[in-house]
Design an enzyme around this catalytic site. Structure first.
Site, PDB file in Angstrom:
ATOM      1  N   ARG A 102      18.284  16.487  22.754  1.00 13.09           N
ATOM      2  CA  ARG A 102      18.841  16.015  21.493  1.00 13.09           C
ATOM      3  C   ARG A 102      17.764  15.692  20.476  1.00 13.09           C
ATOM      4  NH1 ARG A 102      23.988  14.036  23.237  1.00 13.09           N
ATOM      5  NH2 ARG A 102      25.088  13.137  21.489  1.00 13.09           N
ATOM      6  N   ARG A 131      40.348  12.080  19.575  1.00 17.14           N
ATOM      7  CA  ARG A 131      40.044  12.419  20.979  1.00 17.14           C
ATOM      8  C   ARG A 131      40.524  11.308  21.916  1.00 17.14           C
ATOM      9  NH1 ARG A 131      34.021  13.729  22.610  1.00 17.14           N
ATOM     10  NH2 ARG A 131      33.642  11.782  21.513  1.00 17.14           N
ATOM     11  N   ARG A 188      37.042   6.592  23.521  1.00 17.07           N
ATOM     12  CA  ARG A 188      35.633   6.229  23.706  1.00 17.07           C
ATOM     13  C   ARG A 188      35.224   5.180  22.687  1.00 17.07           C
ATOM     14  NH1 ARG A 188      32.029  11.590  24.534  1.00 17.07           N
ATOM     15  NH2 ARG A 188      30.778  10.522  22.960  1.00 17.07           N
ATOM     16  N   ARG A 237      26.858   8.652  14.255  1.00 16.23           N
ATOM     17  CA  ARG A 237      26.470   9.724  15.191  1.00 16.23           C
ATOM     18  C   ARG A 237      26.231  11.038  14.460  1.00 16.23           C
ATOM     19  NH1 ARG A 237      31.446   9.609  18.683  1.00 16.23           N
ATOM     20  NH2 ARG A 237      30.548  11.370  19.786  1.00 16.23           N
TER      21      ARG A 237
HETATM   22  P1  AP5 Z   1      34.470  17.436  22.985  1.00 16.22           P
HETATM   23  O1  AP5 Z   1      34.500  18.638  23.850  1.00 16.22           O
HETATM   24  O2  AP5 Z   1      34.618  16.086  23.624  1.00 16.22           O
HETATM   25  O3  AP5 Z   1      33.179  17.498  22.022  1.00 16.22           O
HETATM   26  P2  AP5 Z   1      31.641  17.193  22.319  1.00 16.22           P
HETATM   27  O4  AP5 Z   1      30.840  18.181  21.565  1.00 16.22           O
HETATM   28  O5  AP5 Z   1      31.429  17.083  23.789  1.00 16.22           O
HETATM   29  O6  AP5 Z   1      31.531  15.791  21.592  1.00 16.22           O
HETATM   30  P3  AP5 Z   1      30.820  14.438  22.071  1.00 16.22           P
HETATM   31  O7  AP5 Z   1      31.359  13.352  21.170  1.00 16.22           O
HETATM   32  O8  AP5 Z   1      30.964  14.224  23.548  1.00 16.22           O
HETATM   33  O9  AP5 Z   1      29.378  14.729  21.719  1.00 16.22           O
HETATM   34  P4  AP5 Z   1      28.255  13.733  21.580  1.00 16.22           P
HETATM   35  O10 AP5 Z   1      27.124  14.659  21.612  1.00 16.22           O
HETATM   36  O11 AP5 Z   1      28.318  12.839  20.411  1.00 16.22           O
HETATM   37  O12 AP5 Z   1      28.501  12.685  22.786  1.00 16.22           O
HETATM   38  P5  AP5 Z   1      27.747  12.486  24.184  1.00 16.22           P
HETATM   39  O13 AP5 Z   1      28.718  12.009  25.155  1.00 16.22           O
HETATM   40  O14 AP5 Z   1      26.918  13.666  24.473  1.00 16.22           O
HETATM   41  O15 AP5 Z   1      35.630  17.612  21.883  1.00 16.22           O
HETATM   42  C1  AP5 Z   1      35.876  16.638  20.901  1.00 16.22           C
HETATM   43  C2  AP5 Z   1      37.380  16.633  20.555  1.00 16.22           C
HETATM   44  O16 AP5 Z   1      37.697  17.891  19.970  1.00 16.22           O
HETATM   45  C3  AP5 Z   1      38.316  16.482  21.764  1.00 16.22           C
HETATM   46  O17 AP5 Z   1      39.448  15.739  21.380  1.00 16.22           O
HETATM   47  C4  AP5 Z   1      38.700  17.929  22.114  1.00 16.22           C
HETATM   48  O18 AP5 Z   1      39.988  18.010  22.713  1.00 16.22           O
HETATM   49  C5  AP5 Z   1      38.692  18.579  20.733  1.00 16.22           C
HETATM   50  N1  AP5 Z   1      38.257  19.988  20.782  1.00 16.22           N
HETATM   51  C6  AP5 Z   1      37.220  20.505  21.496  1.00 16.22           C
HETATM   52  N2  AP5 Z   1      37.104  21.828  21.281  1.00 16.22           N
HETATM   53  C7  AP5 Z   1      38.082  22.135  20.397  1.00 16.22           C
HETATM   54  C8  AP5 Z   1      38.478  23.349  19.762  1.00 16.22           C
HETATM   55  N3  AP5 Z   1      37.824  24.503  20.015  1.00 16.22           N
HETATM   56  N4  AP5 Z   1      39.516  23.306  18.900  1.00 16.22           N
HETATM   57  C9  AP5 Z   1      40.181  22.132  18.646  1.00 16.22           C
HETATM   58  N5  AP5 Z   1      39.862  20.964  19.213  1.00 16.22           N
HETATM   59  C10 AP5 Z   1      38.825  20.959  20.085  1.00 16.22           C
HETATM   60  O19 AP5 Z   1      26.733  11.291  23.812  1.00 16.22           O
HETATM   61  C11 AP5 Z   1      27.217   9.988  23.559  1.00 16.22           C
HETATM   62  C12 AP5 Z   1      26.046   9.035  23.322  1.00 16.22           C
HETATM   63  O20 AP5 Z   1      25.218   8.967  24.496  1.00 16.22           O
HETATM   64  C13 AP5 Z   1      25.081   9.425  22.192  1.00 16.22           C
HETATM   65  O21 AP5 Z   1      25.536   8.972  20.931  1.00 16.22           O
HETATM   66  C14 AP5 Z   1      23.792   8.722  22.652  1.00 16.22           C
HETATM   67  O22 AP5 Z   1      23.849   7.335  22.373  1.00 16.22           O
HETATM   68  C15 AP5 Z   1      23.832   8.899  24.167  1.00 16.22           C
HETATM   69  N6  AP5 Z   1      23.162  10.142  24.606  1.00 16.22           N
HETATM   70  C16 AP5 Z   1      23.758  11.199  25.246  1.00 16.22           C
HETATM   71  N7  AP5 Z   1      22.864  12.155  25.501  1.00 16.22           N
HETATM   72  C17 AP5 Z   1      21.674  11.699  25.016  1.00 16.22           C
HETATM   73  C18 AP5 Z   1      20.370  12.264  24.966  1.00 16.22           C
HETATM   74  N8  AP5 Z   1      20.116  13.477  25.453  1.00 16.22           N
HETATM   75  N9  AP5 Z   1      19.389  11.526  24.395  1.00 16.22           N
HETATM   76  C19 AP5 Z   1      19.630  10.310  23.903  1.00 16.22           C
HETATM   77  N10 AP5 Z   1      20.837   9.726  23.886  1.00 16.22           N
HETATM   78  C20 AP5 Z   1      21.857  10.410  24.463  1.00 16.22           C
HETATM   79 MG    MG Z   2      30.861  15.504  25.104  1.00 13.37          MG
END
Ligand code: AP5
Ligand code: MG
Length: 214
Positions: A86, A125, A158, A169
């Site tokens: 990221r 979501r 969430r 974000r």
């Molecule tokens: P979804 O599939 O959940 O989307 P996503 O891209 O996975 O979104 P996230 O919110 O999980 O991404 P993120 O990167 O912010 O969170 P993460 O957990 O990695 O889909 C979203 C919605 O859209 C759902 O309702 C779904 O049904 C719908 N949808 C999906 N595809 C669709 C389509 N084609 N058409 C219509 N609807 C659709 O990270 C969370 C936190 O963790 C970060 O903010 C940070 O604090 C920490 N973190 C995680 N990884 C790291 C890292 N590598 N380094 C530092 N901090 C980190």
């Molecule tokens: Mg995700």
């Protein structure tokens, strides 16, 4: 095969990854899911990560990398990264780790979705508290309101899907993650998919880009 999924929060990385890892027999590595698991278990890492995550900020690079090395050091299957790397620093650490393991990144898939679309998706979501299945109350609701179709456990919102945290974000993505597009475009294995299509269409087109038959 090792694959990285890149894209805005809400671009559908988790939704796509859950289809791809089964189709390709890979390990789904969602750093967000792992961190939420650590938070739920109140481990020292989870406690340290929780304030960053609740506010929509990134957890420090070194913590995330150490966590992954500890979890994946003995893994021999292909890795499907969702939400990692990221930052450019994380990408460089991943490159060095792969070199030390004699491995490489085969493909980087960028899910291209407009900002207003991801904002709407995140606000609607719901995630299963049991199995982690991802829903959307507008585009992909469960058969029974608030209950997971797959395992029957309650759905939850969430903590970082509150409107003010969603905006933060998105800004963090633009500042710290978007530079990875240039980093990986230069690497020669960068693929781009239209993530604005229906989930099944996105999965089909990504399998096509990866030259895998669905
Ligand atoms: P979804 O599939 O959940 O989307 P996503 O891209 O996975 O979104 P996230 O919110 O999980 O991404 P993120 O990167 O912010 O969170 P993460 O957990 O990695 O889909 C979203 C919605 O859209 C759902 O309702 C779904 O049904 C719908 N949808 C999906 N595809 C669709 C389509 N084609 N058409 C219509 N609807 C659709 O990270 C969370 C936190 O963790 C970060 O903010 C940070 O604090 C920490 N973190 C995680 N990884 C790291 C890292 N590598 N380094 C530092 N901090 C980190
Ligand atoms: Mg995700």
């Amino acid at each position: 095969m090792n694959i990285i999924l890149l894209g805005y929060p809400g671009s559908g990385k988790g939704t796509l990854a859950k289809d791809l890892f089964r189709a390709l027999d890979m390990v789904h590595v969602s750093t967000g899911d792992i961190l939420r698991d650590e938070m739920g278990k109140k481990t020292p890492l989870g406690l340290e990560a929780s304030s960053y995550m609740a506010g929509g900020r990134l957890v420090p690079d070194s913590l995330v990398m150490e966590m992954l090395k500890a979890r994946l050091g003995a893994e021999t299957r292909g890795l499907l990264f969702d939400g990692f790397p990221r930052t450019v620093a994380q990408a460089e650490m991943l490159d060095a780790w792969f070199v030390s393991r004699g491995q490489e990144i085969d493909s980087v898939v960028f899910l291209n979705v407009a900002e207003d679309v991801v904002m709407k998706r995140l606000g609607s979501r719901r995630t299963c508290s049991g199995c982690g299945k991802i829903y959307n109350v507008i585009s992909n609701p469960p058969a029974r309101e608030g209950v997971c179709d797959a395992c029957g456990k309650p759905l939850m919102t969430r903590e970082d899907d509150r409107p003010e945290v969603i905006s933060k974000r998105i800004q963090v993505y633009k500042d710290q993650t978007e530079p990875l597009l240039a980093y990986y475009r230069a690497s020669g294995n960068f693929l781009e998919a239209d993530g604005g299509q229906a989930p099944e269409t996105v999965t089909r087109s990504v399998l096509g880009l990866l030259r895998v038959k669905p």
